[in-house]
Design a protein around this motif. Structure first.
Motif, PDB file in Angstrom:
ATOM      1  N   ALA A  66       0.846  -1.194   0.000  1.00 31.21           N
ATOM      2  CA  ALA A  66       0.000   0.000   0.000  1.00 31.21           C
ATOM      3  C   ALA A  66       0.883   1.246   0.000  1.00 31.21           C
ATOM      4  O   ALA A  66       2.040   1.213   0.430  1.00 31.21           O
ATOM      5  N   HIS A  67       0.312   2.369  -0.451  1.00 39.43           N
ATOM      6  CA  HIS A  67       1.078   3.606  -0.527  1.00 39.43           C
ATOM      7  C   HIS A  67       0.123   4.795  -0.475  1.00 39.43           C
ATOM      8  O   HIS A  67      -0.965   4.752  -1.053  1.00 39.43           O
TER       9      HIS A  67
ATOM     10  N   VAL B  32     -13.872  -0.108  -0.539  1.00 39.14           N
ATOM     11  CA  VAL B  32     -14.529   0.834  -1.444  1.00 39.14           C
ATOM     12  C   VAL B  32     -13.524   1.409  -2.434  1.00 39.14           C
ATOM     13  O   VAL B  32     -13.777   1.496  -3.644  1.00 39.14           O
ATOM     14  N   ALA B  33     -12.344   1.783  -1.927  1.00 42.13           N
ATOM     15  CA  ALA B  33     -11.315   2.332  -2.807  1.00 42.13           C
ATOM     16  C   ALA B  33     -10.800   1.271  -3.787  1.00 42.13           C
ATOM     17  O   ALA B  33     -10.586   1.554  -4.979  1.00 42.13           O
ATOM     18  N   LYS B  34     -10.626   0.040  -3.322  1.00 41.93           N
ATOM     19  CA  LYS B  34     -10.138  -1.028  -4.193  1.00 41.93           C
ATOM     20  C   LYS B  34     -11.158  -1.363  -5.280  1.00 41.93           C
ATOM     21  O   LYS B  34     -10.780  -1.744  -6.401  1.00 41.93           O
TER      22      LYS B  34
ATOM     23  N   ARG C 277      -5.398  -5.305  -6.552  1.00 39.00           N
ATOM     24  CA  ARG C 277      -5.310  -6.424  -5.621  1.00 39.00           C
ATOM     25  C   ARG C 277      -4.306  -6.119  -4.512  1.00 39.00           C
ATOM     26  O   ARG C 277      -3.943  -6.996  -3.743  1.00 39.00           O
ATOM     27  N   ASN C 278      -3.859  -4.857  -4.475  1.00 38.15           N
ATOM     28  CA  ASN C 278      -2.928  -4.453  -3.426  1.00 38.15           C
ATOM     29  C   ASN C 278      -3.691  -4.133  -2.138  1.00 38.15           C
ATOM     30  O   ASN C 278      -4.835  -4.503  -1.979  1.00 38.15           O
ATOM     31  N   TRP C 279      -3.045  -3.432  -1.237  1.00 37.37           N
ATOM     32  CA  TRP C 279      -3.616  -3.112   0.078  1.00 37.37           C
ATOM     33  C   TRP C 279      -4.055  -4.403   0.796  1.00 37.37           C
ATOM     34  O   TRP C 279      -5.218  -4.610   1.102  1.00 37.37           O
ATOM     35  N   THR C 280      -3.078  -5.254   1.049  1.00 40.74           N
ATOM     36  CA  THR C 280      -3.336  -6.536   1.701  1.00 40.74           C
ATOM     37  C   THR C 280      -3.324  -6.372   3.215  1.00 40.74           C
ATOM     38  O   THR C 280      -2.345  -5.871   3.784  1.00 40.74           O
ATOM     39  N   PRO C 281      -4.388  -6.767   3.914  1.00 41.22           N
ATOM     40  CA  PRO C 281      -4.407  -6.626   5.380  1.00 41.22           C
ATOM     41  C   PRO C 281      -3.341  -7.486   6.047  1.00 41.22           C
ATOM     42  O   PRO C 281      -3.175  -8.659   5.707  1.00 41.22           O
ATOM     43  N   TRP C 282      -2.622  -6.903   6.996  1.00 44.44           N
ATOM     44  CA  TRP C 282      -1.670  -7.644   7.805  1.00 44.44           C
ATOM     45  C   TRP C 282      -2.385  -8.245   9.016  1.00 44.44           C
ATOM     46  O   TRP C 282      -3.470  -7.798   9.405  1.00 44.44           O
TER      47      TRP C 282
END
Length: 577
Positions: A189-190, A274-276, A282-287
């Motif tokens: 994510a960025h 919502v943003a995805k 497929r980014n912003w993967t929850p840790w």
């Protein structure tokens, strides 16, 4: 009402006594109303939808639901749980019901299951740290007055009675609401700025998050309160600073939450989702992990870590090829051309498998749709009548056999839980119960499971969960009479679940009320029924018998099995003949 009566009958004596007349009033008023409506066929002379002179159950039900949030009710459920644990004769199912009911009552009263459950467990283990935590919670101690917090391995020195009394005080107390904040991390994510807010969710770049820890003094009031504390657990080195890592701070505000972590997770993930959806990324993967703070103090922080990568597929360990090879003689001969019935069932099976990734709410409707299709193929009629007529006894038989094998194989797989002198024997028993053939294939030996049951029961310590499950199983399989009694109990469960599945499916299909919690109670049941009916239908079409005969043979064999139980000379014959 049938569900409510079934649940009330499984409650312990303390809880039934505590609810008393409120529970009886709901039952009495609903029976009167149902009897009148059933007799007349409709509500004649109604005032506002109810027959004049018949009290509307709604107010009585709401009163009962309100009572379920009272501390005295939770304490009564706790006492029933304690009694069940202290009685060796309590079945594993009854003990599980007491536990689940106690947890549900805590949740309904907006008490955190994570925090309270962890504290209760620590107090029962006589942990000085958790005993101190409990006393702070009930107001006997002020947290800021505790000069040195005890270690987790330090004993408090309380006897059992004192520990149980402290647990009751903890359950009866209702802590004042706190200001809850939960932090999460998203990988890959960025963001282009240091931080920004989307409602209650504020996103921070990873270096910014780490730099804020311990920042105090004038001009630093903008730093979140939980990060400014220098006497807490949170340290800069605990915070990962991986490239392309973004933190989300969820401010739940002031209140008491049954599960603040889950509520905050839903908020953070929904905002990112919502943003995805807009970007298709497929980014912003929850840790994994989180940081939980109450009133500016960090109270819990499981390790933040990146999700484990998907396991690499090893082709030679995948049994799919073997299954396809087995089908070559049956399916292959029927694919040129494909019969219409076979074409339909294959398409339905593919559709059903793809639906497996969905949540329980839509899946229940899809599972019932499968059963409806099979019922229409086999002979018409209502799907729930088809199930009870054809599949009830087979389901009961499958449940008993699966419970026998699963309980014994799990018990035989816990060498660490028994004395060293029993471990070699346990390993030998496990090898007899399940013979592995490689590529995930194995043979289960139910007859060995029944024979191993007494030995496994004697190896495990009495009050462990495994021992209680073994004892319950042994009691149910003691004689053919107890086996028949178990079958009768499972018949009650079958009727309850089929009726509930029908009601919830109708509610979901026609826009009626159906909570996700209610759907969860029948989701696996519906899934199993869909799988069983599909498998038998496909098998019948492949081997040439046809779907009607395949289902008739299932019904005939299962009915004969059930009828033969009272006549069998022993349990082994009753189970395996």
């Amino acid at each position: 009402m049938e569900d409510l009566r079934l649940a009330a009958g499984r409650c312990g004596q303390h809880l039934r006594t505590e609810l008393g007349q409120d529970l009886l009033d709901v039952d009495d008023q609903s029976r009167r109303l149902i009897a009148i409506v059933s007799q007349k066929g409709k509500v004649d002379g109604a005032v506002g939808g109810w027959l004049a002179g018949v009290p509307a159950p709604k107010a009585t039900v709401e009163k009962l639901l309100a009572r379920l949030t009272e501390p005295a009710v939770a304490v009564a459920a706790w006492r029933d749980l304690v009694d069940a644990c202290q009685t060796s004769g309590t079945s594993a199912d009854d003990l599980g019901s007491r536990r689940d009911l106690f947890r549900a009552l805590l949740s309904r009263a907006e008490i955190s299951l994570r925090i309270t459950g962890r504290t209760l467990t620590g107090v029962l283990h006589d942990s000085a740290a958790f005993v101190t935590e409990a006393r702070v919670h009930i107001g006997d101690l002020d947290r800021d007055d505790v000069a040195t917090w005890p270690g987790l391995d330090e004993a408090a020195g309380l006897d059992e009675a004192a520990r149980l009394a402290l647990c009751e005080q903890l359950i009866a107390s209702r802590a004042q609401g706190g200001h809850h904040v939960v932090w999460f991390a998203f990988g890959q994510a960025h963001i282009d700025t240091s931080y920004f807010a989307v409602g209650p969710v504020t996103f921070y770049c990873a270096p910014m998050m780490q730099a804020m820890i311990g920042m105090t003094g004038p001009g630093k009031e903008w730093v979140p309160a939980e990060l400014r504390r220098t006497d807490g657990w949170l340290r800069p080195k605990d915070i990962p600073t991986d490239d392309d890592l973004v933190f989300a701070r969820v401010d739940l505000g002031q209140g008491r939450f049954a599960d603040p972590i889950r509520r905050a997770t839903d908020l953070a993930h929904a905002t990112v989702a919502v943003a995805k959806f807009e970007t298709g990324t497929r980014n912003w993967t929850p840790w994994s992990g989180y940081i939980h703070a109450v009133d500016g103090r960090v109270t819990g922080m499981p390790l933040l870590s990146a999700p484990k990568p998907e396991p690499e597929l090893v082709p030679h360990e995948d049994p799919t090829g073997d299954v396809l090879e087995d089908l070559s003689a049956t399916l292959g001969a029927r694919l040129s051309p494909v019969p219409e019935e076979l074409h339909e069932v294959i398409n339905l099976m593919r559709w059903w498998q793809e639906a497996g990734e969905q949540s329980n709410l839509p899946r229940v409707v899809l599972d019932v749709r499968v059963v409806e299709w099979v019922a229409s193929l086999v002979g018409g009629g209502k799907w729930y009548e088809f199930l009870t007529c054809t599949w009830q006894q087979q389901w009961i038989r499958s449940r008993i056999r699966a419970h026998l094998f699963n309980t014994c194989i799990e018990a035989a797989g816990e060498p660490h839980a028994v004395a060293p002198e029993h471990r070699a024997q346990m390993t030998s028993l496990r090898g007899k119960l399940q013979v592995n053939h490689g590529r995930g294939a194995y043979t289960s030996h139910l007859d060995h499971a029944l024979a191993a049951l007494p030995g496994l029961r004697s190896m495990h310590p009495v009050h462990t969960r495994t021992s209680r499950r073994l004892t319950t199983l042994a009691d149910r399989l003691a004689t053919t009479a107890t086996l028949e009694q178990w079958c009768s109990q499972l018949e009650v469960d079958w009727t309850s679940q089929v009726d509930r599945l029908q009601r919830l499916r109708n509610a979901l299909a026609h826009g009626g009320p159906a909570s996700s919690d209610a759907v969860d109670t029948v989701a696996s049941f519906g899934r199993d029924l869909a799988r069983m009916t599909l498998r038998v239908t496909l098998t019948g079409l492949l081997d040439g018998r046809g779907s009607v005969i395949a289902h008739e043979e299932i019904k005939t064999a299962a009915d004969a099995w059930r009828a033969g139980i009272p006549l069998a000379p022993d349990v082994a014959t009753a189970l395996f003949a």
